[in-house]
Write a protein that holds these residues in place. Structure first.
Motif, short mmCIF file in Angstrom:
data_model
loop_
_atom_site.label_atom_id
_atom_site.label_comp_id
_atom_site.label_asym_id
_atom_site.label_seq_id
_atom_site.Cartn_x
_atom_site.Cartn_y
_atom_site.Cartn_z
N LEU A 122 -9.10 -10.69 -6.32
CA LEU A 122 -7.75 -11.17 -6.06
C LEU A 122 -7.70 -11.85 -4.69
CD1 LEU A 122 -5.74 -8.09 -7.36
CD2 LEU A 122 -6.17 -10.25 -8.53
N CYS A 123 -7.60 -13.17 -4.70
CA CYS A 123 -7.53 -13.94 -3.46
C CYS A 123 -6.64 -15.16 -3.63
CB CYS A 123 -8.91 -14.35 -2.97
SG CYS A 123 -9.88 -15.29 -4.18
N SER A 124 -5.77 -15.13 -4.65
CA SER A 124 -4.89 -16.28 -4.89
C SER A 124 -3.87 -16.44 -3.77
CB SER A 124 -4.16 -16.11 -6.23
OG SER A 124 -3.42 -14.90 -6.26
N ALA A 125 -3.40 -15.34 -3.20
CA ALA A 125 -2.55 -15.42 -2.01
C ALA A 125 -3.45 -15.57 -0.79
CB ALA A 125 -1.70 -14.15 -1.88
N PRO A 126 -3.06 -16.38 0.19
CA PRO A 126 -3.88 -16.53 1.39
C PRO A 126 -4.20 -15.17 2.01
CG PRO A 126 -2.12 -18.15 1.38
CD PRO A 126 -1.85 -17.22 0.24
N PRO A 127 -5.47 -14.84 2.22
CA PRO A 127 -5.83 -13.50 2.70
C PRO A 127 -5.18 -13.12 4.03
CG PRO A 127 -7.77 -14.62 1.84
CD PRO A 127 -6.67 -15.64 1.88
N ASP A 128 -4.90 -14.11 4.89
CA ASP A 128 -4.28 -13.76 6.17
C ASP A 128 -2.77 -13.58 6.06
OD1 ASP A 128 -4.01 -16.41 5.59
OD2 ASP A 128 -4.62 -17.16 7.56
N GLU A 129 -2.21 -13.79 4.85
CA GLU A 129 -0.78 -13.63 4.64
C GLU A 129 -0.43 -12.47 3.71
OE1 GLU A 129 0.82 -17.31 3.20
OE2 GLU A 129 -0.12 -18.52 4.76
N VAL A 130 -1.41 -12.00 2.95
CA VAL A 130 -1.12 -11.08 1.85
C VAL A 130 -0.58 -9.73 2.35
CG1 VAL A 130 -3.49 -10.16 1.74
CG2 VAL A 130 -2.06 -10.15 -0.30
N ILE A 131 -1.01 -9.26 3.51
CA ILE A 131 -0.53 -7.97 4.01
C ILE A 131 0.94 -8.06 4.38
CG2 ILE A 131 -0.78 -6.28 5.87
CD1 ILE A 131 -3.77 -6.83 5.85
N ALA A 132 1.34 -9.16 5.01
CA ALA A 132 2.75 -9.34 5.36
C ALA A 132 3.61 -9.43 4.11
CB ALA A 132 2.92 -10.60 6.21
N VAL A 133 3.10 -10.08 3.05
CA VAL A 133 3.84 -10.19 1.79
C VAL A 133 4.08 -8.81 1.19
CG1 VAL A 133 3.70 -11.02 -0.59
CG2 VAL A 133 3.09 -12.55 1.29
N GLY A 134 3.04 -7.97 1.17
CA GLY A 134 3.19 -6.62 0.64
C GLY A 134 4.19 -5.80 1.43
N ALA A 135 4.16 -5.96 2.76
CA ALA A 135 5.12 -5.24 3.60
C ALA A 135 6.54 -5.69 3.32
CB ALA A 135 4.77 -5.44 5.07
N ALA A 136 6.72 -7.00 3.09
CA ALA A 136 8.05 -7.53 2.79
C ALA A 136 8.57 -6.99 1.46
CB ALA A 136 8.03 -9.05 2.79
N LEU A 137 7.70 -6.93 0.46
CA LEU A 137 8.10 -6.38 -0.84
C LEU A 137 8.52 -4.92 -0.71
CD1 LEU A 137 5.37 -8.00 -3.13
CD2 LEU A 137 7.83 -8.52 -3.12
N GLN A 168 11.78 -11.86 -4.25
CA GLN A 168 10.63 -12.73 -4.02
C GLN A 168 10.28 -12.73 -2.54
OE1 GLN A 168 8.94 -14.33 -6.57
NE2 GLN A 168 10.31 -13.16 -7.89
N ALA A 169 9.00 -12.54 -2.24
CA ALA A 169 8.55 -12.53 -0.84
C ALA A 169 7.84 -13.83 -0.52
CB ALA A 169 7.62 -11.35 -0.60
N ALA A 170 8.11 -14.37 0.66
CA ALA A 170 7.48 -15.62 1.10
C ALA A 170 7.21 -15.55 2.59
CB ALA A 170 8.37 -16.82 0.77
#
Length: 528
Positions: free
Chosen positions: A358-373, A22-24
């Motif tokens: 798709l915008c359920s994840a905050p747009p300014d955070e979504v790239i970092a989440v993908g990188a973490a995954l 899980q990424a946060a």
């Protein structure tokens, strides 16, 4: 073991931690999930984040902003020169590279962009460690598509200097797609995803083909003339006009007052993404006078109507270039802080009425989440092959063009190859120099293009010039190939030209005159 993903943007940075699949996103010490990519230098310390950004009013000459713009660039690079005119912090030339001249403290310091970037990465590392409770080093870092090899290398080195072990660099749109698990839950089926990113200083639109978990970039477009700061600037100008109307003082030419208004407008803009109105208060804006103004969302949308139109125009143009219609797009992913703006989301929905936005994840955070995954997938793997250390989906950062000069008389010296008096160069109907684009920017790498040049039989020599063009700038000559003493023919000459580009940006060109079989070969090394 925890792994992290870091999105280092032009105006802000964000870090996400993945544990147990899980990424946060992790909040910094100020409680913010996104940290301004701003570094302020003071007498005895360096400050990163919101305090540095807010302190620009008093310390702008020693505050570094948008450092990503000059990472890995030479001092003479047009982007560096643009950055130099836009920043209050003095940028100087030291050994043909840009350095920031810092006057805080007793002695003048010269800070390399990589050193400023290192401090931002250190802030991200500290933020992640506060959440995990132990040291974290394994990281995936995101990069824009348009980054050249030298820029990617500079970003990686800055991250490593901050103590990270960089598992991989991954392109920002690919990270956004990963965050929503697109293409990962099935092993078959082909679809198209449009990734729309509106960050602080740039807009990028990318179309990817997803096929069984494999991403392929079909086309990408980046525009550095518009971003979230454009909307902030429009609102700040409105606030300045309101102050002039109320107090009869024009502060639009006062740099310090406008910086205060920009800070207030930025906070109001963020509030308007979730509220119908926002109150903007600036303490001691001019001659000790405080300023307070309420701005409605409707007023903000009216002020920025032309900017909204400019922000969505590239979508349809990009689809046409990719040979797709809006109906071919299966999903639209929003990322970048300014993609939060409700009016912008509405306009994108109008373009794609039947497509999932798709915008359920905050747009300014979504790239970092993908990188973490992505980091979570890699952290348990030992012995990554060398090729997996590179960017997941590489594309050419610039257009590769050719221009041909022909000559029908004897050629005495090689130096004559570039003489306008000897060579007849191709021109278009407007008498402008004619270029042929062999590898357009955004081409997936490695790539190979085959081009046949034709010339009349009496042609004795031919000069093939190779150029590079970044966005809409003037083409820069990289190299040339001269084919001399061509045999006379009754019909015409055919010159087989093959251009290949490797993942690291190295360009290899070979020319072969078909009748004689004589080859000429040249290799252009990637920018270092």
């Amino acid at each position: 073991m925890a792994a992290i993903g870091v999105h280092f943007g032009y105006t802000s940075a964000c870090v996400a931690v993945v544990r147990d699949g899980q990424a946060a996103v992790v909040a910094n010490d100020a409680g913010d999930r996104v940290t301004p990519a701003v570094v302020a230098y003071r007498d005895t310390e360096q400050i990163v984040g919101i305090a540095a950004k807010q302190g620009r009013v008093r310390n702008s000459a020693n505050t570094v902003v948008k450092v990503k713009q000059v990472l890995g660039r030479s001092f003479d690079d047009p982007e560096t020169q643009t950055h130099k005119t836009q920043t209050k912090c003095q940028v100087v030339d030291r050994q043909e590279k840009p350095y920031y001249e810092i006057t805080a403290g007793e002695q003048t310091q010269y800070v390399a962009p990589e050193d400023a970037a290192k401090l931002i990465f250190q802030k991200m590392k500290e933020t992640a460690q506060s959440a995990v409770g132990s040291d974290v080093t394994e990281a995936v870092i995101t990069v824009p598509f348009e980054f050249a090899h030298a820029q990617k290398r500079a970003l990686r080195e800055a991250a490593e200097a901050a103590g990270f072990h960089v598992l991989r660099l991954i392109h920002e749109p690919a990270a956004a797609v990963l965050a929503y698990n697109i293409g990962q839950d099935c092993s078959s089926g082909r679809g198209h995803v449009l990734v729309y990113k509106l960050g602080g200083t740039s807009l990028s639109v990318t179309v990817l083909q997803v096929n069984g978990g494999i991403f392929r970039v079909l086309h990408t477009h980046t525009d550095h003339s518009i971003g979230g700061e454009s909307f902030t600037q429009a609102l700040a100008q409105h606030l300045a006009a309101e102050f002039k109307r109320t107090f009869k003082h024009d502060v639009s030419s006062n740099a310090r007052a406008m910086l205060k208004l920009m800070n207030g407008a930025d906070m109001a803009k963020h509030s308007l993404s979730s509220l119908g109105s926002a109150n903007c208060f600036v303490d001691s804006l001019h001659n000790g006078m405080d300023f307070e103004c309420n701005v409605s969302r409707a007023r903000f949308e009216l002020l920025c109507s032309s900017l909204f139109n400019k922000s969505i125009q590239p979508i349809k143009a990009l689809l046409e270039e990719a040979g797709l219609s809006t109906g071919d797009i299966n999903k639209v992913v929003l990322c970048g802080g300014s993609a939060r703006i409700p009016r912008l989301q509405q306009m994108i929905r109008e373009i794609f009425p039947d497509v999932e936005l798709l915008c359920s994840a905050p747009p300014d955070e979504v790239i970092a989440v993908g990188a973490a995954l992505q980091a979570g997938l890699l952290v348990g793997r030992d012995g990554l092959p060398p090729e997996e250390e590179s960017v997941t989906v590489d594309v050419s950062a610039a257009d590769i063009l050719v221009k041909v000069r022909r000559h029908s008389g004897p050629l005495q010296h090689l130096e004559e190859a570039c003489s306008h008096l000897v060579w007849f160069q191709e021109v278009d109907e407007c008498r402008a120099e004619a270029f042929t684009v062999l590898l357009p920017s955004g081409t997936p790498l490695p790539a190979r293009r085959h081009h046949i040049l034709s010339g009349e039989g009496r042609l004795s020599s031919l000069c093939l010039e190779i150029y590079q063009r970044v966005r809409r700038e003037q083409p820069v000559k990289l190299a040339q190939i001269v084919l001399r003493d061509l045999p006379s023919r009754e019909d015409h000459h055919d010159i087989d030209t093959v251009v290949t580009m490797k993942r690291d940006g190295t360009v290899h060109i070979s020319c072969l005159e078909q009748s004689s079989g004589r080859p000429e070969v040249i290799t252009i090394a990637a920018a270092s």
